[in-house]
Design an enzyme around this catalytic site. Structure first.
Site, PDB file in Angstrom:
ATOM      1  N   GLU A 185       0.501  -0.569   5.519  1.00 40.77           N
ATOM      2  CA  GLU A 185      -0.235  -0.966   4.312  1.00 40.77           C
ATOM      3  C   GLU A 185       0.141  -2.347   3.803  1.00 40.77           C
ATOM      4  O   GLU A 185      -0.725  -3.170   3.497  1.00 40.77           O
ATOM      5  CB  GLU A 185      -0.045   0.063   3.194  1.00 40.77           C
ATOM      6  CG  GLU A 185      -0.861   1.348   3.367  1.00 40.77           C
ATOM      7  CD  GLU A 185      -0.242   2.335   4.328  1.00 40.77           C
ATOM      8  OE1 GLU A 185       0.910   2.086   4.776  1.00 40.77           O
ATOM      9  OE2 GLU A 185      -0.878   3.357   4.645  1.00 40.77           O
ATOM     10  N   HIS A 189      -0.485  12.312  -2.800  1.00 43.93           N
ATOM     11  CA  HIS A 189      -1.839  11.855  -2.472  1.00 43.93           C
ATOM     12  C   HIS A 189      -2.824  11.912  -3.636  1.00 43.93           C
ATOM     13  O   HIS A 189      -4.017  11.724  -3.427  1.00 43.93           O
ATOM     14  CB  HIS A 189      -2.446  12.734  -1.371  1.00 43.93           C
ATOM     15  CG  HIS A 189      -1.916  12.487   0.009  1.00 43.93           C
ATOM     16  ND1 HIS A 189      -0.612  12.678   0.356  1.00 43.93           N
ATOM     17  CD2 HIS A 189      -2.533  12.073   1.149  1.00 43.93           C
ATOM     18  CE1 HIS A 189      -0.450  12.408   1.643  1.00 43.93           C
ATOM     19  NE2 HIS A 189      -1.591  12.036   2.144  1.00 43.93           N
TER      20      HIS A 189
HETATM   21  C1  LIG Z   1       1.675   5.473   4.080  1.00 43.02           C
HETATM   22  C2  LIG Z   1       0.569   6.337   4.549  1.00 43.02           C
HETATM   23  N1  LIG Z   1      -0.541   5.748   5.055  1.00 43.02           N
HETATM   24  C3  LIG Z   1      -1.553   6.518   5.500  1.00 43.02           C
HETATM   25  C4  LIG Z   1      -1.481   7.874   5.445  1.00 43.02           C
HETATM   26  C5  LIG Z   1      -2.649   8.735   5.911  1.00 43.02           C
HETATM   27  N2  LIG Z   1      -2.283   9.391   7.161  1.00 43.02           N
HETATM   28  C6  LIG Z   1      -1.777  10.627   7.168  1.00 43.02           C
HETATM   29  S1  LIG Z   1      -1.315  11.116   8.675  1.00 43.02           S
HETATM   30  C7  LIG Z   1      -1.828   9.681   9.366  1.00 43.02           C
HETATM   31  C8  LIG Z   1      -1.676   9.485  10.831  1.00 43.02           C
HETATM   32  C9  LIG Z   1      -0.260   9.593  11.276  1.00 43.02           C
HETATM   33  O1  LIG Z   1      -0.176   9.644  12.649  1.00 43.02           O
HETATM   34  P1  LIG Z   1       1.148   9.932  13.405  1.00 43.02           P
HETATM   35  O2  LIG Z   1       2.274   9.193  12.773  1.00 43.02           O
HETATM   36  O3  LIG Z   1       0.917   9.665  14.838  1.00 43.02           O
HETATM   37  O4  LIG Z   1       1.449  11.475  13.165  1.00 43.02           O
HETATM   38  P2  LIG Z   1       0.584  12.747  13.631  1.00 43.02           P
HETATM   39  O5  LIG Z   1      -0.328  13.059  12.505  1.00 43.02           O
HETATM   40  O6  LIG Z   1      -0.111  12.409  14.881  1.00 43.02           O
HETATM   41  O7  LIG Z   1       1.576  13.855  13.793  1.00 43.02           O
HETATM   42  C10 LIG Z   1      -2.341   8.833   8.406  1.00 43.02           C
HETATM   43  C11 LIG Z   1      -2.885   7.500   8.664  1.00 43.02           C
HETATM   44  C12 LIG Z   1      -0.320   8.439   4.879  1.00 43.02           C
HETATM   45  N3  LIG Z   1      -0.188   9.764   4.743  1.00 43.02           N
HETATM   46  N4  LIG Z   1       0.690   7.653   4.463  1.00 43.02           N
END
Ligand SMILES: Cc1ncc(C[n+]2csc(CCOP(=O)(O)OP(=O)(O)O)c2C)c(N)n1
Ligand SMILES: [Mg+2]
Lengths: 332, 438
Positions: free
Chosen positions: A63, A132
């Site tokens: 971000e 959130h």
């Molecule tokens: C700081 C932040 N930015 C965006 C999000 C929204 N978000 C939640 S999960 C996610 C993807 C995360 O992917 P990964 O780290 O690969 O974990 P996975 O869900 O695949 O286990 C995003 C963008 C968030 N929760 N926190």
């Protein structure tokens, strides 16, 4: 006169982005999952297909860096629109928003501008819990150097977003998650914009002024209806639409007429939008007030997940009606 | 490192990874327990998904179906006093640490008997007693905290290790780089484990990370890494055991990259337009539960049909958990302010300025009885919106005109999950409104 079309808020915002991208080559979008995934809330639906990956950029989960890249691109003449998935994630970008975007034009004596828009949805009601669901209008409002928009209707959403993109200042553009599906009539004319600093008076009355933002603009209208039907109290309902610049004149004009004020927001009470506005009103119109200004706010806690706790922590029309009855007690 | 006799390889999109097939299995009880835990987590997650469809859970629901071997392989070699910290996809992690599935399910339902009394929800499971130091909704937010846990262990002179699990997408956060440097600089006893399921939400790894070999991504910051097949519980176990030893004995933080895959969408409302159904099918062929069960039968550790026995066992446990969660009450409204602060006797001043607290704040004038009733009634009136669903008795025509106002409605989206938005009833999109998914 051009007509209108019924649109949901998300479609109206989408149309604003599309039209501004068509109109101005320097407009481009960055954000997490805005391209292939078409946005967590589908505001950018179809835009990558239409404008390609160069202008609709999926970013890593970074971000602060994507907002910072927006600042840099804006300094170099582009008009970036950065989407942050929720306002809570904007906290990770506060350094670039406050130390950089807000300060750079001033710090460098106007040699450079930062025509950047950072869009972000917030608010409770979806049971997303304490990481959130927050409302940070007050925090952004406090920062000199950025503008803050908080549209509550589809028409305002579209017109304000177009204005934000064309504005030469950095704009924090706050959307409400539970309003994305809400429909409204939106003017077809692509040249309709909404200059910042113009409040909307949604309903007129003599007895009390109710100011509400985002989802609370709607709750204020519902409360006003109940007040009229059940209590014979007529309210002015004002939606400021932008918090910086703030159309204080419209609010003061109403206060001078009604002599009573209730301010409604979903955010926290300490140092809130209402706290700030109450201070401004008593500074500017103390002699016109017949009762203490009342605030209706979200509960003073991180947003809980449990559906009942969450709903109890969010203001509803009942809270507004109760606050209005307090402020008008003895008046009728 | 362990001796490696004959090796075979497992193909993943990342290339060939060495299989544990050539290596000997742990004792039979351990093997049975590994299989039981993976099966329990799988069935628990399926049930959580089902309950979400029935609107027993709200918010977003992130399931770890497919990732069970990575979870269980890791926790199975941790000591009880070691810390584990993870993401919003951690129902299984808590269960693997020993948290009762009943309490995890109750938290997903937002109820009084949940792991956090319904405050945190599915994304924020916590069990301090079992040193599961939390699921976190902010991607990357758990990494610096992990460094702090390890720092405390170090300062206290213990030999506890912290295991910090996060996703491939989280490796792009500033927290990743900053935490790696700090951990290496201060020689913190920590094992970072990236659950590389090839996607951060809807963005494939090659579209979100310049370096796709995540095992090397922290090397420049002083944290070396190793790749392992995250679908192979034995491979994970052995690999993590090695890294735990390096942290505990050598005070060296390292990174394990586990290749794994989530069969379901990112969250329950994900239409999965970003990946090919065949890809999901391919990964299902490497199913961590099926393949481990087969190996146990092949090597004579368990009899044919053992997996079915285990399934029947966990079925009962999971159904019970769902019933328990459903019977658990909503948290009482007057608990809204519980645990916001620790309130020392000698401190003065107002801590909060909201009238929803049932008792007056410290420093506030005693509320009169009538006033207190008014506050309680309002509090109830707000909470009642939870029961009314989304059709809050408002006429549909409120939704029209000048963009003024919408009505609340409860609407089925693509996943069938009822919505809680300001929407009108008619929907001109044949496929229904898009679902929000984070
Ligand atoms: C700081 C932040 N930015 C965006 C999000 C929204 N978000 C939640 S999960 C996610 C993807 C995360 O992917 P990964 O780290 O690969 O974990 P996975 O869900 O695949 O286990 C995003 C963008 C968030 N929760 N926190
Ligand atoms: Mg991932």
């Amino acid at each position: 006169m051009a007509g209108t079309t019924s649109m949901r808020m998300r479609e109206a915002l989408n149309a604003a982005l599309r039209e501004e991208m068509q109109r101005d080559e320097s407009v481009f979008l960055m954000g997490e999952d805005i391209g292939v995934f078409e946005g967590a809330f589908k505001v950018t639906e179809g835009l990558m297909k239409e404008f390609g990956e160069a202008r609709v950029r999926d970013t890593p989960i970074s971000e602060n860096t994507i907002v910072g890249a927006g600042v840099g691109a804006a300094m170099a003449g582009m008009r970036p629109v950065v989407e942050l998935m929720t306002v809570n994630f904007s906290l990770l970008a506060f350094d670039q928003i406050i130390n950089h975007a807000a300060s750079i034009p001033y710090m460098f004596n106007g040699q450079v501008r930062v025509p950047l828009v950072v869009r972000m949805p917030g608010g409770g009601g979806h049971q997303l819990g304490p990481t959130h669901s927050h409302s940070f209008e007050a925090m952004f409002l406090q920062i000199p150097g950025i503008l803050v928009a908080c549209p509550s209707t589809a028409a305002d959403g579209k017109a304000l977003l177009k204005s934000a993109i064309r504005d030469d200042n950095p704009v924090v553009f706050i959307e409400h998650e539970t309003l994305y599906g809400m429909r409204g009539e939106v003017p077809d004319d692509e040249d309709v914009t909404l200059p910042f600093g113009h409040a909307a008076v949604r309903r007129e009355g003599e007895d009390v002024t109710i100011v509400g933002i985002l989802k609370m603009a709607h709750e204020a209208e519902r409360a006003a209806k109940t007040l009229s039907e059940d209590h014979g109290i007529e309210a002015d309902v004002i939606d400021p639409r932008t918090l910086r610049p703030l159309d204080l004149d419209t609010i003061l004009e109403s206060v001078r007429k009604t002599n009573r004020v209730v301010i409604v927001e979903e955010g926290w009470p300490h140092g809130g939008v209402g706290a700030n506005l109450a201070a401004l009103i008593q500074e500017q119109a103390f002699d016109y007030l017949d009762a203490p200004i009342q605030r209706v706010t979200g509960a003073d806690v991180p947003m809980p997940y449990s559906k009942r706790l969450e709903q109890s922590a969010i203001p509803h029309p009942e809270h507004i009606v109760s606050a209005v009855l307090e402020t008008t007690a003895g008046a009728k | 490192m362990a001796e490696q006799p004959e090796t075979s390889t497992v193909q993943t999109p990342a290339g060939d990874l060495e299989s544990s097939r050539g290596r000997s299995l742990p004792d039979a009880d351990t093997c049975r327990e590994l299989l039981r835990q993976m099966t329990l987590i799988r069935r628990f997650e399926e049930e959580a998904g089902r309950q979400y469809q029935r609107a027993k859970a709200g918010g977003f629901l992130h399931l770890a179906i497919g990732e069970e071997a990575t979870i269980v392989g890791t926790t199975s070699v941790m000591e009880p006093e070691d810390y584990l910290i993870g993401t919003y996809r951690t129902h299984g992690h808590a269960i693997a640490r020993g948290t009762d599935p009943k309490n995890v399910m109750a938290e997903i339902f937002g109820r009084e008997d949940g792991t956090a009394r319904g405050r945190g929800g599915s994304m924020h499971i916590f069990d301090g007693e079992r040193r599961f130091m939390g699921g976190y909704g902010i991607v990357g937010g758990n990494l610096p905290i992990a460094a702090g846990l390890a720092l405390a262990s170090d300062l206290k002179g213990t030999d506890e290790v912290t295991v910090c699990m996060f996703g491939d997408g989280a490796s792009n956060t500033g927290n990743f780089g900053e935490t790696m440097n700090l951990a290496a600089l201060w020689s913190l006893p920590i094992v970072f484990l990236v659950e590389n399921n090839l996607y951060g939400m809807g963005t494939a790894i090659e579209r979100h990370s310049a370096v796709t070999d995540l095992s090397h991504k922290a090397e420049g910051m002083g944290v070396p890494g190793e790749r392992v097949d995250g679908m192979d519980v034995i491979a994970i176990r052995e690999c993590v055991a090695d890294h735990l030893r390096m942290a505990r004995e050598d005070r060296r933080p390292t990174l394990v990259e586990a290749f794994t895959y989530r069969y379901r969408g990112h969250s329950a409302a994900d239409p999965e337009v970003y990946r090919d159904k065949h890809e999901v099918e391919e990964w299902r062929q490497k199913d961590p539960i099926e393949s481990f069960a087969k190996r146990l039968v092949d090597e004579g550790v368990v009899a044919d049909g053992f997996l079915e026995e285990v399934r029947a066992q966990v079925e009962e446990q999971v159904v019970e958990a769902a019933e328990f969660a459903d019977a658990s009450p909503d948290p009482p409204l007057d608990s809204l302010y519980d645990n916001l602060y620790v309130l020392p006797e000698e401190s003065g001043g107002w801590y909060a300025v909201d009238e929803r607290t049932p008792d007056p704040f410290r420093g506030e004038r005693e509320r009169e009885a009538a006033e207190r009733d008014r506050v309680r009634d309002l509090h109830e009136a707000g909470a009642a919106y939870a029961e009314e669903g989304d059709d809050e008795g408002r006429p549909a025509d409120e939704a029209q005109g000048g963009g003024a106002s919408g009505s609340h409605s409860r609407e089925q989206g693509r996943s069938g999950h009822p919505r809680h938005d300001q929407r009108d009833e008619d929907d001109d999109r044949g496929d229904g409104e898009p679902e929000d998914a984070i």
